[in-house]
Write an enzyme that holds these catalytic residues in place. Structure first.
Site, short mmCIF file in Angstrom:
data_model
loop_
_atom_site.label_atom_id
_atom_site.label_comp_id
_atom_site.label_asym_id
_atom_site.label_seq_id
_atom_site.Cartn_x
_atom_site.Cartn_y
_atom_site.Cartn_z
N GLY A 117 0.68 4.83 1.17
CA GLY A 117 -0.57 5.44 1.10
C GLY A 117 -2.05 5.31 0.50
O GLY A 117 -2.10 4.07 0.06
N LEU B 197 4.17 6.25 8.02
CA LEU B 197 2.78 5.59 7.08
C LEU B 197 3.71 4.32 6.71
O LEU B 197 4.44 4.58 5.94
CB LEU B 197 2.09 6.53 6.39
CG LEU B 197 1.37 5.89 6.12
CD1 LEU B 197 -0.29 5.93 6.18
CD2 LEU B 197 0.60 7.32 5.10
N ASP B 198 2.82 3.33 6.62
CA ASP B 198 2.78 2.18 5.67
C ASP B 198 4.36 1.71 5.99
O ASP B 198 5.52 0.95 5.03
CB ASP B 198 2.56 2.53 4.64
CG ASP B 198 0.98 2.30 3.91
OD1 ASP B 198 0.42 2.13 4.55
OD2 ASP B 198 0.66 3.02 3.37
N GLY B 199 5.57 2.21 6.65
CA GLY B 199 6.74 1.45 6.89
C GLY B 199 7.19 0.89 8.22
O GLY B 199 8.49 0.85 7.82
#
Lengths: 297, 297, 297, 297
Positions: free
Chosen positions: D214, D240-242
């Site tokens: 995040g 997200l960011d995964g």
């Protein structure tokens, strides 16, 4: 490429911050004498780093950052008052206002990566210095350098004109710059040139010194079959690639990497290592003693 | 210290896994010929690594891991059948069962850290080999080595008895070990000894070669003021510290580190670097060509 | 394995060396006051490291090594005299003789690599401490530990006997050890235990925190497909894996490495990271403030 | 800054070099079938990398570089002939001419360092791709980008205009670029956008994922007191960011580094990590399977 916002560092605010560098033979009472002196003059120590070289009877090195109200106005008196303390301990010493930028002259040949890194870090505010001028023995980077608003001088060098070329370089630099950066400048600097800039002339050598001294270090590294390649930033002395080492770093390579690959990988190490060394120099973090550096980071 | 559980590696299960190493002049069709051969013989390639040395007309190197039912029984026939393929391409080649442990002889002097690392990794099952014996020119480590259930031989070496001592070493090693590890063994190995073990004799040198060849490399490193120190594992050749490099690593040091500190930091690099090199060797991951290694990891 | 020569460090000679740790709110004059105090008492500062936390009004941290003739005899008076200085600046402070070894209790479960590293570094003289005892919830390492001449206590832990087991542990440790090392001890420490050893209980977590908190971090790392794995040494607090981080390191991995490979690679990182953290702790190099560490190395 | 000599890579010469990527369920005979196929069509394998995911019944991945005379003319027929082989093994596969540059669209917000690194590496010939266009939600970098001869589009994004802005972006990119690089583009990409570019959209996250997912990762890192900070290049997915991690790297920090220092240090990691990931992508070195990458370097 226009410098949108250069040198936007937090350091601009530090108008009353000074840096004190001292080296002297070790003996009891140095720290007490210096800190007492600073305290009595109203200075507040915000950072200090100290090192005593073994064995007993060795050298003592200290770097102090302090704040003093109205630093600029009071610095001459402070230096005056400190002289007797310094004399008592046989100190080499200096006090520099942190807000006073050092002025750099960058010498470069045909490889642009080290120069570009310095320009970018300067523009990003990460390199707190003025880049006064760039001198090259080739014309190639004029447009690039001038786009940053920095003067560019093309001084060709041939074996016959070397002395004359150096004289021109010194003339251009004199009064304009305090520190000279060899950002992949592929000419030997003469002893005459050097003596004008003791410990003020930083070179990037494209190998992990003392391995692969001299020319074509990546070809040497390939031939030897090393598994790591490196770069070394050092002060220039009369001994080729033999001056005091400031910083080194390496990166892993393998049998798959040919000489061109080593050069490509090496470019990234070179620019990072040189930029670190220059930053530490302009922030007064380096003391030189004999052929070694003390780097307070 | 009793070996509670040695060599508990998953590799024990791989009774039908073999490793094939090939080097030969590059030309079209090598991969096809080899993989076709293996496929026709019922072998399944589970891993392959390949490297062609530039420029054109260079050498070709490949390492293949394959599974073959009833490997042990069928290997002689497989080798027999492969011979004509190998001859067609002028190959240097070998096929080794992955389950067959290589046998190590470790030579050591007074520093124990590299020996200890190998013993621990062996005991933890990370080093898939048999440690057949340890030979030392000092008596100090007998108890340690024997506590692992490994024979320890103390063969003193003096300038006068060197030839005789080497003869004893060779006699002890012959038939017991395939690979010789110099785990900080501080004697020069004679050319006669070497020729019994071409590319089977691994040394750990306590510097980042080719910097600081010869004795007292940490003192040399201190004097030069380097900012990184390293260690190098290499095959031993007649040229002192000049053999093919297998692995290198470094660690950051600073002006604060004196020669003793460099030695202490260096011990950690040495043992890791040597252990890696030995692992790669016993897993048939290294090919040597001229003075360079191809390491498939 | 008998400890041939333990703790042969140069530090044994430093009978008159002391280490002073101070943290307090920053304000002008601290360094001057302390160094003046030491100077007046005949102490010679041989090393000092200082850090002021931003922003203004932050905390000030300093670590000073000084030499004082007849340190042992004079230390009580020195501490007595320093108390008013400390009170003036609201200091947290301590003065420790460098020659006085801290006493460690090591807790371990079934993985032996971190314990072995500490034993080896202790035996090599690189870890300047006494290892007073080893406690395990498993019997496996008794022979190993006792071969170093160190007492080994097997205290089984089950959910039902946990409170009782902890009581036994505390009883064994009390008066025997100042610092507790969790060298891959796989039980949660209760808040009651913790409050006996504030900032004196060091754990090694087998991941790069705060990634992969909790159990099975290597399986988590594999599932996430990270390209580096790490280990973290930290002081233990009530928050699981949430205490102040002392040291971290990482190593590169690739898609080829399965969970077992990650564990194997991780073992090497864990033991190095834990050993570094323990060394720094016993050399009084760490100050804790809120949930962060200041580490002067 | 004019691109004096862009893309001067040796790769320009490789007009007959192709890269083949295959992933499929593992079973015996794949390598033999593929290498036999290539051999029969006159192709010469110059490099191959292979990986089989454990356990048995896992996936098989291979990357092959081969040379084929008159590649461009013969590629369609080669692909046609390979289709039945591929079908037999249920392969996902592609063959790309090495000389055909991928076309990049770079999205950027206000931080210029990642964009600059890509521009330099492109200009130096280290990034073998075409940079088709740069899109930003800010106007700041127009002059810089256009000085490289690359079109710059300023598309402001507000919560209200986000959908409309994305539609404009897609329209600009469609037909112009195959790969999208988020070079510190600080807007969330919508699932609609993503589905146009599966595994063709690379982001640089300014932390060592999965730590500090995040916003404001450097502030999070400072608060946690980590001793290393990192950056992660990954393919963008809806989480997200995964998404699948391509590359990560870290650098050591200390208590002395405040959030601004972490950002400064982080910038250097970010640009190196992103540039590596983009290079590997455009050289067809990455295969994605589930949420993991296989990177053949």
């Amino acid at each position: 490429m226009k410098p949108i916002a250069s040198n936007r560092s937090k350091k601009d605010q530090l108008v009353n911050r000074a840096r004190m560098l001292i080296s002297c033979p070790d003996r009891p009472g140095i720290v007490a004498a210096v800190s007492q002196f600073l305290s009595e003059h109203g200075a507040n120590i915000v950072q200090s780093d100290q090192y005593t070289m073994d064995p007993e009877g060795g050298m003592f090195f200290i770097r102090i950052e302090f704040d003093l109200d109205q630093l600029t106005a009071r610095l001459p008196q402070l230096e005056n008052d400190f002289a007797p303390v310094a004399e008592r301990f046989s100190m080499n010493w200096s006090i520099s206002p942190a807000s006073k930028k050092k002025r750099l002259a960058i010498l470069v040949s045909k490889e642009d990566h080290c120069l570009l890194e310095l320009l970018w870090q300067w523009q990003a505010g990460d390199l707190y210095a003025d880049i006064a001028l760039v001198i090259s023995n080739h014309p190639d980077m004029r447009e690039l350098v001038e786009s940053f608003g920095i003067p560019y001088y093309h001084i060709p060098v041939t074996p016959e004109t070397k002395a004359e070329a150096e004289a021109k370089q010194i003339e251009l630099i004199r009064g304009q710059a305090d520190v000279i950066i060899l950002a992949r400048y592929m000419q030997i600097i003469s002893p005459e040139f050097l003596k004008h800039y003791p410990n003020q002339l930083i070179n990037i050598h494209h190998s992990f010194l003392p391995a692969f001294v001299g020319g074509k270090p990546y070809a040497q590294a390939y031939d030897r079959g090393v598994k790591l390649i490196g770069a070394t930033a050092h002060y220039v002395t009369e001994e080729l690639d033999g001056g005091p080492i400031i910083e080194q770093d390496v990166q892993r390579v393998s049998h798959r990497d040919n000489v061109d690959d080593l050069k490509r990988i090496g470019r990234h190490i070179e620019r990072i290592v040189l930029a670190r060394a220059v930053s530490w120099h302009v922030e007064d973090r380096i003391l030189v003693y004999q052929n070694r550096t003390v780097v307070f980071v």
